[in-house]
Scaffold this motif. Structure first.
Motif, PDB file in Angstrom:
ATOM      1  N   ASP A 129      34.115  40.306  34.429  1.00 44.06           N
ATOM      2  CA  ASP A 129      34.838  40.492  33.162  1.00 44.06           C
ATOM      3  C   ASP A 129      35.825  41.657  33.254  1.00 44.06           C
ATOM      4  O   ASP A 129      36.966  41.558  32.800  1.00 44.06           O
ATOM      5  CB  ASP A 129      33.864  40.729  32.009  1.00 44.06           C
ATOM      6  CG  ASP A 129      33.040  39.500  31.662  1.00 44.06           C
ATOM      7  OD1 ASP A 129      33.422  38.389  32.100  1.00 44.06           O
ATOM      8  OD2 ASP A 129      32.024  39.648  30.961  1.00 44.06           O
ATOM      9  N   GLU A 130      35.388  42.762  33.851  1.00 44.47           N
ATOM     10  CA  GLU A 130      36.271  43.930  33.994  1.00 44.47           C
ATOM     11  C   GLU A 130      37.407  43.627  34.972  1.00 44.47           C
ATOM     12  O   GLU A 130      38.545  44.048  34.754  1.00 44.47           O
ATOM     13  CB  GLU A 130      35.474  45.155  34.454  1.00 44.47           C
ATOM     14  CG  GLU A 130      34.503  45.667  33.414  1.00 44.47           C
ATOM     15  CD  GLU A 130      35.175  46.054  32.108  1.00 44.47           C
ATOM     16  OE1 GLU A 130      36.218  46.727  32.145  1.00 44.47           O
ATOM     17  OE2 GLU A 130      34.644  45.686  31.047  1.00 44.47           O
ATOM     18  N   ALA A 131      37.117  42.885  36.039  1.00 41.48           N
ATOM     19  CA  ALA A 131      38.158  42.508  36.997  1.00 41.48           C
ATOM     20  C   ALA A 131      39.208  41.635  36.323  1.00 41.48           C
ATOM     21  O   ALA A 131      40.407  41.796  36.566  1.00 41.48           O
ATOM     22  CB  ALA A 131      37.546  41.776  38.184  1.00 41.48           C
ATOM     23  N   ALA A 132      38.768  40.734  35.450  1.00 46.27           N
ATOM     24  CA  ALA A 132      39.710  39.867  34.736  1.00 46.27           C
ATOM     25  C   ALA A 132      40.670  40.695  33.885  1.00 46.27           C
ATOM     26  O   ALA A 132      41.856  40.384  33.800  1.00 46.27           O
ATOM     27  CB  ALA A 132      38.952  38.866  33.875  1.00 46.27           C
ATOM     28  N   LYS A 133      40.159  41.770  33.272  1.00 44.19           N
ATOM     29  CA  LYS A 133      41.015  42.648  32.474  1.00 44.19           C
ATOM     30  C   LYS A 133      42.054  43.344  33.355  1.00 44.19           C
ATOM     31  O   LYS A 133      43.221  43.445  32.988  1.00 44.19           O
ATOM     32  CB  LYS A 133      40.183  43.696  31.749  1.00 44.19           C
ATOM     33  CG  LYS A 133      39.292  43.147  30.661  1.00 44.19           C
ATOM     34  CD  LYS A 133      38.437  44.261  30.084  1.00 44.19           C
ATOM     35  CE  LYS A 133      37.353  43.722  29.181  1.00 44.19           C
ATOM     36  NZ  LYS A 133      36.458  44.804  28.718  1.00 44.19           N
ATOM     37  N   ILE A 134      41.617  43.839  34.494  1.00 43.78           N
ATOM     38  CA  ILE A 134      42.517  44.549  35.411  1.00 43.78           C
ATOM     39  C   ILE A 134      43.560  43.602  35.989  1.00 43.78           C
ATOM     40  O   ILE A 134      44.718  43.971  36.165  1.00 43.78           O
ATOM     41  CB  ILE A 134      41.707  45.208  36.550  1.00 43.78           C
ATOM     42  CG1 ILE A 134      40.854  46.342  36.000  1.00 43.78           C
ATOM     43  CG2 ILE A 134      42.630  45.721  37.652  1.00 43.78           C
ATOM     44  CD1 ILE A 134      39.846  46.881  36.991  1.00 43.78           C
ATOM     45  N   LEU A 135      43.161  42.373  36.269  1.00 41.56           N
ATOM     46  CA  LEU A 135      44.034  41.413  36.949  1.00 41.56           C
ATOM     47  C   LEU A 135      44.936  40.629  36.004  1.00 41.56           C
ATOM     48  O   LEU A 135      45.753  39.835  36.461  1.00 41.56           O
ATOM     49  CB  LEU A 135      43.184  40.443  37.767  1.00 41.56           C
ATOM     50  CG  LEU A 135      42.362  41.095  38.879  1.00 41.56           C
ATOM     51  CD1 LEU A 135      41.423  40.071  39.490  1.00 41.56           C
ATOM     52  CD2 LEU A 135      43.256  41.722  39.918  1.00 41.56           C
ATOM     53  N   LYS A 136      44.783  40.826  34.705  1.00 42.50           N
ATOM     54  CA  LYS A 136      45.585  40.090  33.724  1.00 42.50           C
ATOM     55  C   LYS A 136      47.072  40.280  34.021  1.00 42.50           C
ATOM     56  O   LYS A 136      47.543  41.390  34.223  1.00 42.50           O
ATOM     57  CB  LYS A 136      45.260  40.580  32.318  1.00 42.50           C
ATOM     58  CG  LYS A 136      45.729  39.672  31.241  1.00 42.50           C
ATOM     59  CD  LYS A 136      45.189  40.139  29.908  1.00 42.50           C
ATOM     60  CE  LYS A 136      45.388  39.040  28.894  1.00 42.50           C
ATOM     61  NZ  LYS A 136      44.731  39.348  27.638  1.00 42.50           N
ATOM     62  N   GLY A 137      47.817  39.198  34.088  1.00 47.06           N
ATOM     63  CA  GLY A 137      49.245  39.251  34.379  1.00 47.06           C
ATOM     64  C   GLY A 137      49.559  39.339  35.860  1.00 47.06           C
ATOM     65  O   GLY A 137      50.707  39.456  36.258  1.00 47.06           O
ATOM     66  N   SER A 138      48.537  39.286  36.703  1.00 44.14           N
ATOM     67  CA  SER A 138      48.695  39.365  38.153  1.00 44.14           C
ATOM     68  C   SER A 138      48.548  37.974  38.754  1.00 44.14           C
ATOM     69  O   SER A 138      48.049  37.053  38.111  1.00 44.14           O
ATOM     70  CB  SER A 138      47.611  40.297  38.703  1.00 44.14           C
ATOM     71  OG  SER A 138      47.497  40.195  40.093  1.00 44.14           O
ATOM     72  N   LYS A 139      48.952  37.820  39.997  1.00 41.13           N
ATOM     73  CA  LYS A 139      48.757  36.555  40.708  1.00 41.13           C
ATOM     74  C   LYS A 139      47.338  36.467  41.275  1.00 41.13           C
ATOM     75  O   LYS A 139      46.919  35.435  41.756  1.00 41.13           O
ATOM     76  CB  LYS A 139      49.756  36.433  41.852  1.00 41.13           C
ATOM     77  CG  LYS A 139      51.181  36.288  41.397  1.00 41.13           C
ATOM     78  CD  LYS A 139      52.100  36.173  42.583  1.00 41.13           C
ATOM     79  CE  LYS A 139      53.551  36.170  42.139  1.00 41.13           C
ATOM     80  NZ  LYS A 139      54.462  36.135  43.288  1.00 41.13           N
ATOM     81  N   VAL A 140      46.609  37.561  41.212  1.00 39.69           N
ATOM     82  CA  VAL A 140      45.249  37.634  41.734  1.00 39.69           C
ATOM     83  C   VAL A 140      44.265  37.243  40.631  1.00 39.69           C
ATOM     84  O   VAL A 140      44.477  37.553  39.469  1.00 39.69           O
ATOM     85  CB  VAL A 140      44.951  39.075  42.221  1.00 39.69           C
ATOM     86  CG1 VAL A 140      43.543  39.192  42.756  1.00 39.69           C
ATOM     87  CG2 VAL A 140      45.966  39.501  43.265  1.00 39.69           C
ATOM     88  N   TRP A 141      43.202  36.558  40.992  1.00 40.26           N
ATOM     89  CA  TRP A 141      42.192  36.180  40.008  1.00 40.26           C
ATOM     90  C   TRP A 141      40.806  36.454  40.561  1.00 40.26           C
ATOM     91  O   TRP A 141      40.630  36.638  41.761  1.00 40.26           O
ATOM     92  CB  TRP A 141      42.337  34.711  39.601  1.00 40.26           C
ATOM     93  CG  TRP A 141      42.257  33.755  40.737  1.00 40.26           C
ATOM     94  CD1 TRP A 141      43.268  33.360  41.544  1.00 40.26           C
ATOM     95  CD2 TRP A 141      41.099  33.083  41.216  1.00 40.26           C
ATOM     96  NE1 TRP A 141      42.805  32.488  42.500  1.00 40.26           N
ATOM     97  CE2 TRP A 141      41.475  32.297  42.316  1.00 40.26           C
ATOM     98  CE3 TRP A 141      39.775  33.065  40.825  1.00 40.26           C
ATOM     99  CZ2 TRP A 141      40.576  31.511  43.027  1.00 40.26           C
ATOM    100  CZ3 TRP A 141      38.891  32.274  41.524  1.00 40.26           C
ATOM    101  CH2 TRP A 141      39.301  31.509  42.598  1.00 40.26           C
ATOM    102  N   ALA A 142      39.835  36.497  39.696  1.00 40.30           N
ATOM    103  CA  ALA A 142      38.450  36.772  40.087  1.00 40.30           C
ATOM    104  C   ALA A 142      37.550  35.660  39.587  1.00 40.30           C
ATOM    105  O   ALA A 142      37.771  35.100  38.513  1.00 40.30           O
ATOM    106  CB  ALA A 142      38.002  38.110  39.508  1.00 40.30           C
ATOM    107  N   GLY A 143      36.550  35.349  40.371  1.00 45.13           N
ATOM    108  CA  GLY A 143      35.557  34.363  39.972  1.00 45.13           C
ATOM    109  C   GLY A 143      34.172  34.953  40.172  1.00 45.13           C
ATOM    110  O   GLY A 143      33.988  35.887  40.944  1.00 45.13           O
ATOM    111  N   CYS A 144      33.206  34.430  39.479  1.00 46.00           N
ATOM    112  CA  CYS A 144      31.837  34.942  39.547  1.00 46.00           C
ATOM    113  C   CYS A 144      30.887  33.797  39.898  1.00 46.00           C
ATOM    114  O   CYS A 144      30.904  32.752  39.247  1.00 46.00           O
ATOM    115  CB  CYS A 144      31.462  35.569  38.204  1.00 46.00           C
ATOM    116  SG  CYS A 144      29.888  36.419  38.236  1.00 46.00           S
ATOM    117  N   VAL A 145      30.068  34.023  40.929  1.00 45.65           N
ATOM    118  CA  VAL A 145      29.085  33.029  41.351  1.00 45.65           C
ATOM    119  C   VAL A 145      27.725  33.721  41.396  1.00 45.65           C
ATOM    120  O   VAL A 145      27.595  34.796  41.967  1.00 45.65           O
ATOM    121  CB  VAL A 145      29.426  32.465  42.748  1.00 45.65           C
ATOM    122  CG1 VAL A 145      28.377  31.480  43.209  1.00 45.65           C
ATOM    123  CG2 VAL A 145      30.796  31.828  42.748  1.00 45.65           C
TER     124      VAL A 145
END
Length: 67
Positions: A36-52
């Motif tokens: 969730d925190e990574a998604a906030k940091i990456l907002k507007g970026s080409k990078v994304w985060a997923g959680c498994v």
């Protein structure tokens, strides 16, 4: 944050070449919080985060990992 700097410094990769970085967490709750925190940091970026994590819906997690 260091992983984001590392990822941004990479040359563009071909489609389907993932992941570039991985963060391991000892608990499901912490893994979700990190995601969730990574998604906030990456907002507007080409990078994304997923959680498994174990114990969750495999179908939903696979959907979240696909671009």
């Amino acid at each position: 944050l260091p992983a984001v700097v590392h990822i941004e410094a990479q040359r563009p990769l071909g489609k389907g070449i993932n992941p570039i970085a991985m963060v391991l967490a000892p608990t499901r709750e912490l893994a979700v919080q990190i995601s969730d925190e990574a998604a906030k940091i990456l907002k507007g970026s080409k990078v994304w985060a997923g959680c498994v994590y174990g114990g969750g819906s495999k179908k939903e997690q696979i959907k979240n990992l696909k671009l």
